[in-house]
Design an enzyme around this catalytic site. Structure first.
Site, PDB file in Angstrom:
ATOM      1  N   ASP A  97       0.975  -1.128  -0.110  1.00 52.39           N
ATOM      2  CA  ASP A  97       0.053  -0.092  -0.195  1.00 52.39           C
ATOM      3  C   ASP A  97       0.962   1.246  -0.043  1.00 52.39           C
ATOM      4  OD1 ASP A  97      -2.793   0.243   0.126  1.00 52.39           O
ATOM      5  OD2 ASP A  97      -2.840  -1.217   1.582  1.00 52.39           O
ATOM      6  N   ASP A 199      -3.647   3.420  -2.695  1.00 54.04           N
ATOM      7  CA  ASP A 199      -4.712   3.691  -1.796  1.00 54.04           C
ATOM      8  C   ASP A 199      -5.521   5.255  -2.446  1.00 54.04           C
ATOM      9  OD1 ASP A 199      -6.387   3.085   0.553  1.00 54.04           O
ATOM     10  OD2 ASP A 199      -5.728   5.385   1.267  1.00 54.04           O
ATOM     11  N   GLU A 256      11.004   2.719 -14.936  1.00 60.15           N
ATOM     12  CA  GLU A 256      12.386   2.487 -14.683  1.00 60.15           C
ATOM     13  C   GLU A 256      12.819   1.187 -13.817  1.00 60.15           C
ATOM     14  OE1 GLU A 256      14.139   5.872 -12.957  1.00 60.15           O
ATOM     15  OE2 GLU A 256      12.724   7.272 -13.707  1.00 60.15           O
ATOM     16  N   HIS A 327     -10.344  -5.594   2.831  1.00 54.29           N
ATOM     17  CA  HIS A 327     -10.458  -5.209   4.033  1.00 54.29           C
ATOM     18  C   HIS A 327     -11.321  -4.152   4.491  1.00 54.29           C
ATOM     19  CE1 HIS A 327      -8.037  -2.246   2.053  1.00 54.29           C
ATOM     20  NE2 HIS A 327      -7.912  -1.491   2.891  1.00 54.29           N
ATOM     21  N   ASP A 328     -12.136  -3.713   3.324  1.00 55.84           N
ATOM     22  CA  ASP A 328     -12.694  -2.393   3.548  1.00 55.84           C
ATOM     23  C   ASP A 328     -14.507  -2.829   3.381  1.00 55.84           C
ATOM     24  OD1 ASP A 328     -11.248  -0.146   3.885  1.00 55.84           O
ATOM     25  OD2 ASP A 328     -11.055   0.114   1.841  1.00 55.84           O
TER      26      ASP A 328
END
Length: 542
Positions: A97, A199, A256, A327-328
């Protein structure tokens, strides 16, 4: 393979609840290392780590106070390096995250910014003067309740916080902020990280004129939303057009580091699918995005078809990452069994559906066990959203309880101490040890399903074409060059009979099919049954 992520399977680890190694009741990085073989046994390609960086933990790590340090709850930078090394040794990628739409109010940037209007970080956050009556500059609400503006008497201004007041929003209109965020990402990429889950990726920019949001349309006979945040169309507080240019800078950085990837979380109730497509199209922005369209209560064939078709119409060369739980939100076995389905059959069907859609896949820890939502008491809650809106909204703790590893009593090998959230009997009964010992378990099925998916390029990367079918039937064909597979799902707890055409005698059911019986041109699908048939030209009759 530079595009390993395209059609890949990502496993989300919520570190607090995966495995505790030191007895403090909170999962940690050494605990994840100890359980890497479990993740590898699923056949997934990548691990997504929910926040592990230094934080006061007001929002369980989504309030960062130091982006370059691992929070001591979870271990150290050396533990992180060891996790990456040992995951790579098992063929697993690691993404983590990045929570950069906002910081903690304890972050040194904010501590400086709040002092006055002339310091070096004065414009790093979103500050605004009050209206003449002292009220905030507009009507924007916070996701966790109340206004999205907090008064700071030192500066004599309000600052913006889309979430908690202790999570002030960064000002992405400031080029210095953009560069600071990119520098943080570079820090982790140089440590060997394989990419990021970004997020609240559509929250980065706000309307520079601070215009008020319009109301959401509501039928007068319907009650008001539980959370006032849902009463507005967030036209100006997020999802601004300037966002795409910054996402292209993120992609340029990732380019990159060959083989890295990005997954953006798009939270927008009005146009999430369109934003997902815009943010992943053209090959120069994000690699993947996911929204909340499949993380809600809707479980109909029309809903799945509409959103998938809408995505690829809006962004033919874009790429989604679908998930049914995270998780939400409440776990999908609980959300969707409300329609009358038996949890065991529903768990198999939804796994098969998720892993056959066009796009990449994210599995949330415990999904492979069929874990339901945990029923918690108010006094057991830690989530600020649940505490504020209980009992109509019980928050997110119910999907975040620890993984039950061992048979027997709670906490089932998760910790030698008291877990930060309890393990209840419904979860204990679905522990890893018992399922490992049962070749007919859901865990064994997930392993077989992921392995089967890997044998079919059509499922990982092929086109998708839906068949016309009435509810509750969802049917589509996945195709890549000469490889075709017909997929059909009965999204109901009642059996159905359908007729097929184009099936030759040699085309039988794939072994991962469930509650399905072929009889000539007829196909019987039991409650939440589904079938996969490999071969060209199969369609629904009529």
């Amino acid at each position: 393979m530079s595009e390993w992520w395209r059609g890949g399977v990502i496993y989300q680890v919520y570190p607090r609840s995966f495995q505790d190694s030191n007895g403090d009741g909170i999962g940690d990085l050494p605990g994840i290392i100890a359980r890497l073989d479990h993740i590898a046994s699923l056949g997934v390609d990548c691990i997504w780590l929910s926040p592990i960086t230094q934080s006061p933990q007001a929002d369980m790590g989504y309030d960062v106070s130091d982006y370059r340090e691992v929070d001591r709850l979870f271990g150290s930078l050396q533990d992180f390096d060891s996790l990456v090394e040992q995951a790579h040794a098992r063929g697993l990628k690691i993404i983590m995250d990045q929570v950069v739409s906002h910081t903690s109010d304890q972050h040194p940037w904010f501590q400086e910014s709040r002092l006055n209007r002339t310091n070096a970080k004065a414009d790093w956050y979103v500050w605004a003067d009050p209206l003449p009556d002292g009220s905030p500059p507009n009507n924007w609400p916070a996701v966790f309740g109340g206004r999205a503006w907090e008064w700071n008497p030192t500066r004599g201004q309000y600052y913006l916080h889309n979430f908690l007041a202790s999570q002030p929003d960064l000002n992405f209109h400031n080029p210095e902020v953009q560069q600071a965020v990119l520098d943080i990402m570079r820090f982790w990429l140089e440590r060997g990280l394989d990419g990021f889950r970004l997020d609240t990726v559509n929250y980065y920019f706000h309307d520079s004129k601070l215009r008020s949001n319009p109301p959401n349309k509501r039928d007068e006979h319907l009650p008001y939303a539980v959370n006032p945040y849902d009463m507005q169309e967030h036209k100006y507080s997020k999802s601004q057009p300037e966002n795409l240019a910054f996402l292209k800078r993120v992609r340029a950085l990732l380019n990159e580091f060959p083989g890295t990837t990005s997954v953006g979380e798009v939270g927008d109730s009005h146009r999430s699918v369109e934003l997902m497509a815009a943010y992943t199209s053209g090959g120069d922005a994000l690699h993947m995005c996911y929204g909340f369209d499949f993380l809600g209560p809707q479980f109909t064939a029309a809903h799945f078809r509409k959103n998938i078709e809408k995505f690829f119409q809006a962004g033919p060369d874009g790429w989604p990452c679908w998930s049914f739980s995270n998780h939400d939100v409440p776990r999908h076995v609980t959300r969707w069994s409300a329609h009358g389905a038996a949890p065991a059959g529903l768990a198999r069907q939804t796994a098969a559906l998720l892993l056959s859609l066009r796009g990449s896949v994210c599995l949330y820890q415990g999904e492979e066990l069929g874990l339901p939502e945990t029923d918690l008491l108010f006094e057991e809650l830690t989530d600020p959203r649940g505490i504020r809106f209980w009992p109509e909204d019980k928050g997110r703790d119910g999907c975040r309880t620890p993984i039950p590893w061992e048979a027997g009593e709670a906490p089932n090998g998760f910790s030698t101490g008291r877990p930060w959230l309890p393990v209840k009997p419904a979860q204990s009964a679905l522990n890893v040890a018992d399922q490992n010992a049962d070749p007919a378990s859901l865990l064994a099925f997930y392993r077989a399903l992921v392995a089967w998916r890997k044998t079919l390029t059509a499922l990982r990367q092929g086109a998708i074409a839906f068949h016309k079918a009435p509810e509750p039937i969802l049917a589509f064909t996945r195709r890549h060059e000469a490889e075709e597979i017909f997929c059909v799902f009965n999204l109901s707890p009642a059996p159905v009979e359908i007729q097929l055409e184009g099936r030759s005698a040699g085309m039988g059911l794939e072994p991962v099919s469930n509650a399905a019986v072929l009889a000539g041109p007829g196909l019987h699908l039991g409650p939440n049954g589904y079938a996969f048939i490999a071969g060209p030209g199969i369609a629904l009759k009529g």
